[in-house]
Design a protein around this motif. Sequence first.
Motif, PDB file in Angstrom:
ATOM      1  N   THR A  33       0.807  -1.189   0.089  1.00 21.25           N
ATOM      2  CA  THR A  33      -0.064  -0.005  -0.053  1.00 21.25           C
ATOM      3  C   THR A  33       0.975   1.252  -0.100  1.00 21.25           C
ATOM      4  OG1 THR A  33      -1.828  -0.885   1.097  1.00 21.25           O
ATOM      5  CG2 THR A  33      -1.859   1.254   1.154  1.00 21.25           C
ATOM      6  N   ARG A  34       1.958   1.285   0.797  1.00 23.45           N
ATOM      7  CA  ARG A  34       2.853   2.490   0.551  1.00 23.45           C
ATOM      8  C   ARG A  34       3.468   2.677  -0.442  1.00 23.45           C
ATOM      9  NH1 ARG A  34       8.022   3.042   4.735  1.00 23.45           N
ATOM     10  NH2 ARG A  34       8.523   5.368   4.279  1.00 23.45           N
ATOM     11  N   SER A  35       3.591   1.529  -1.382  1.00 22.65           N
ATOM     12  CA  SER A  35       4.355   1.838  -2.744  1.00 22.65           C
ATOM     13  C   SER A  35       3.336   2.490  -3.607  1.00 22.65           C
ATOM     14  CB  SER A  35       4.923   0.474  -3.028  1.00 22.65           C
ATOM     15  OG  SER A  35       6.138   0.007  -2.384  1.00 22.65           O
ATOM     16  N   ASP A  65       0.763   4.280  -2.831  1.00 27.14           N
ATOM     17  CA  ASP A  65       0.483   5.627  -2.628  1.00 27.14           C
ATOM     18  C   ASP A  65       1.638   6.489  -3.225  1.00 27.14           C
ATOM     19  OD1 ASP A  65      -1.773   4.931  -1.281  1.00 27.14           O
ATOM     20  OD2 ASP A  65      -0.843   4.908   0.741  1.00 27.14           O
ATOM     21  N   ARG A  66       2.880   5.879  -3.122  1.00 20.09           N
ATOM     22  CA  ARG A  66       4.077   6.738  -3.832  1.00 20.09           C
ATOM     23  C   ARG A  66       3.871   6.786  -5.057  1.00 20.09           C
ATOM     24  NH1 ARG A  66       9.371   6.507  -0.344  1.00 20.09           N
ATOM     25  NH2 ARG A  66       9.585   8.306  -1.826  1.00 20.09           N
ATOM     26  N   GLU A  74      10.950  -1.509  -3.710  1.00 20.81           N
ATOM     27  CA  GLU A  74      10.402  -1.934  -2.718  1.00 20.81           C
ATOM     28  C   GLU A  74      10.865  -3.370  -2.090  1.00 20.81           C
ATOM     29  OE1 GLU A  74       5.831  -2.277  -2.760  1.00 20.81           O
ATOM     30  OE2 GLU A  74       6.397  -4.661  -2.904  1.00 20.81           O
ATOM     31  N   ARG A 126       8.587  -4.988   3.305  1.00 25.61           N
ATOM     32  CA  ARG A 126       7.755  -3.691   3.758  1.00 25.61           C
ATOM     33  C   ARG A 126       8.366  -1.961   3.517  1.00 25.61           C
ATOM     34  NH1 ARG A 126       3.502  -5.147   7.718  1.00 25.61           N
ATOM     35  NH2 ARG A 126       3.499  -3.123   8.142  1.00 25.61           N
ATOM     36  N   THR A 139      10.194   0.801   1.180  1.00 19.00           N
ATOM     37  CA  THR A 139      10.083   1.371  -0.068  1.00 19.00           C
ATOM     38  C   THR A 139      10.929   2.678   0.040  1.00 19.00           C
ATOM     39  OG1 THR A 139       7.900   0.809  -0.344  1.00 19.00           O
ATOM     40  CG2 THR A 139       8.487   2.499  -1.516  1.00 19.00           C
TER      41      THR A 139
END
Length: 383
Positions: A206-208, A210-211, A353, A356, A358
């Motif tokens: 999800t973090r990747s 979003d970026r 990535e 977890r 990134t």
Amino acid sequence: MSPKLDEAPTKNIVLLGMGHTNADIAHRWQEDPIPGCRLTCISKFPTATYSGMLPGTLGQQFRDDEMRIDLASLADRAGADFILADTSGLDLNAGQIHFHDHPSIPFDLLSIGVGSMPAGWAEYSDSPLMVPIKPMQTFLQRLDARLQTASRSASGPMRVAIVGGGVASVEIACCLQARAGKSDNNRPLAIEIFTSSEHVADGMTTRSIDRIERLLERRGITVHRSRRVVEVGETDLATDDGQRHAADCVIWATGAAAPPVLQQLGLQTDDRGFIATAATLQSLTDPRIFAVGDAGTIVASPSPKAGVYAVRQCPVLWDNLNASIAGQPLDEFDPQSDFLKILNTGDGKALLEFGRWTAHSRWCWWLKTWIDRRFVQKFQRPD
């Protein structure tokens, strides 16, 4: 001394399609040919294209030749025969491969690594806008031809639609935009991504994601989420919400589908048309036949169709070809559950990535470039 001049070969090992895994076999054969065997390499194209460098080449970060492997040269260094031909089928009883444009040849062991095509491309292949991302060997030439045609016949922004929301689509969008920024053509470029998923880059964290989505937004690359393309016409495409979107070019970069040649081989397939294999990479129909990379699916433990798995299969295929000739037990391929992902953002940076974690930085691009060059160069020159 060339492997051809050692002892008289008694077994024919054939590599059908020269993707990452089969190319590795030819590379290994240079220094350690399997005794008593002849190697034959078969491809529809004179070169193989390294997928990891394709977006960067599109973005003019690499020369075209830097991402290509000259297959005749690779085969020659291995003392192998190279056949440039289009396969039409197999005769399993006779142990032969048939071609549309070449005499049949025999095989004792066969490794099939013909890759994949983007899903759904054929349904809209009549549209002049369509540029499927595969075969990769001709993608850049086909894309350039389409963009040149469009630039002569339209005014206003050049509208490029990319169908498919995976990592490849994101890289193409970023690198195509970067190339446009280096061009003398003053016509603005408008890029849109159409994905049937809720987000781009499914499979990343999800973090990747979003970026990546923030990056696309900053660059003015529009993402149409949860929208399936249902028509590609002569000047636009339609989505399943009834909307039509003007386009000068449609790059088709959806998920993997089986190439048509696999249906001509008479081998058991999975429900998507890829060759069904055991964990040893052997066809469930015939143990003399292996299917690697995108072309095969291990039925008991299927993996995503990604180049990293093709690369990881290289040592397993090599050991199993040797074991098959020697009559010894074969190894099983155990795909890893996660791997390092590095996405080229076209600006001299890359998004990395791992697990977890990134990062989006220039050093990530340097790492990707080092990995990619190191991999492809071993096939481009003698050791």
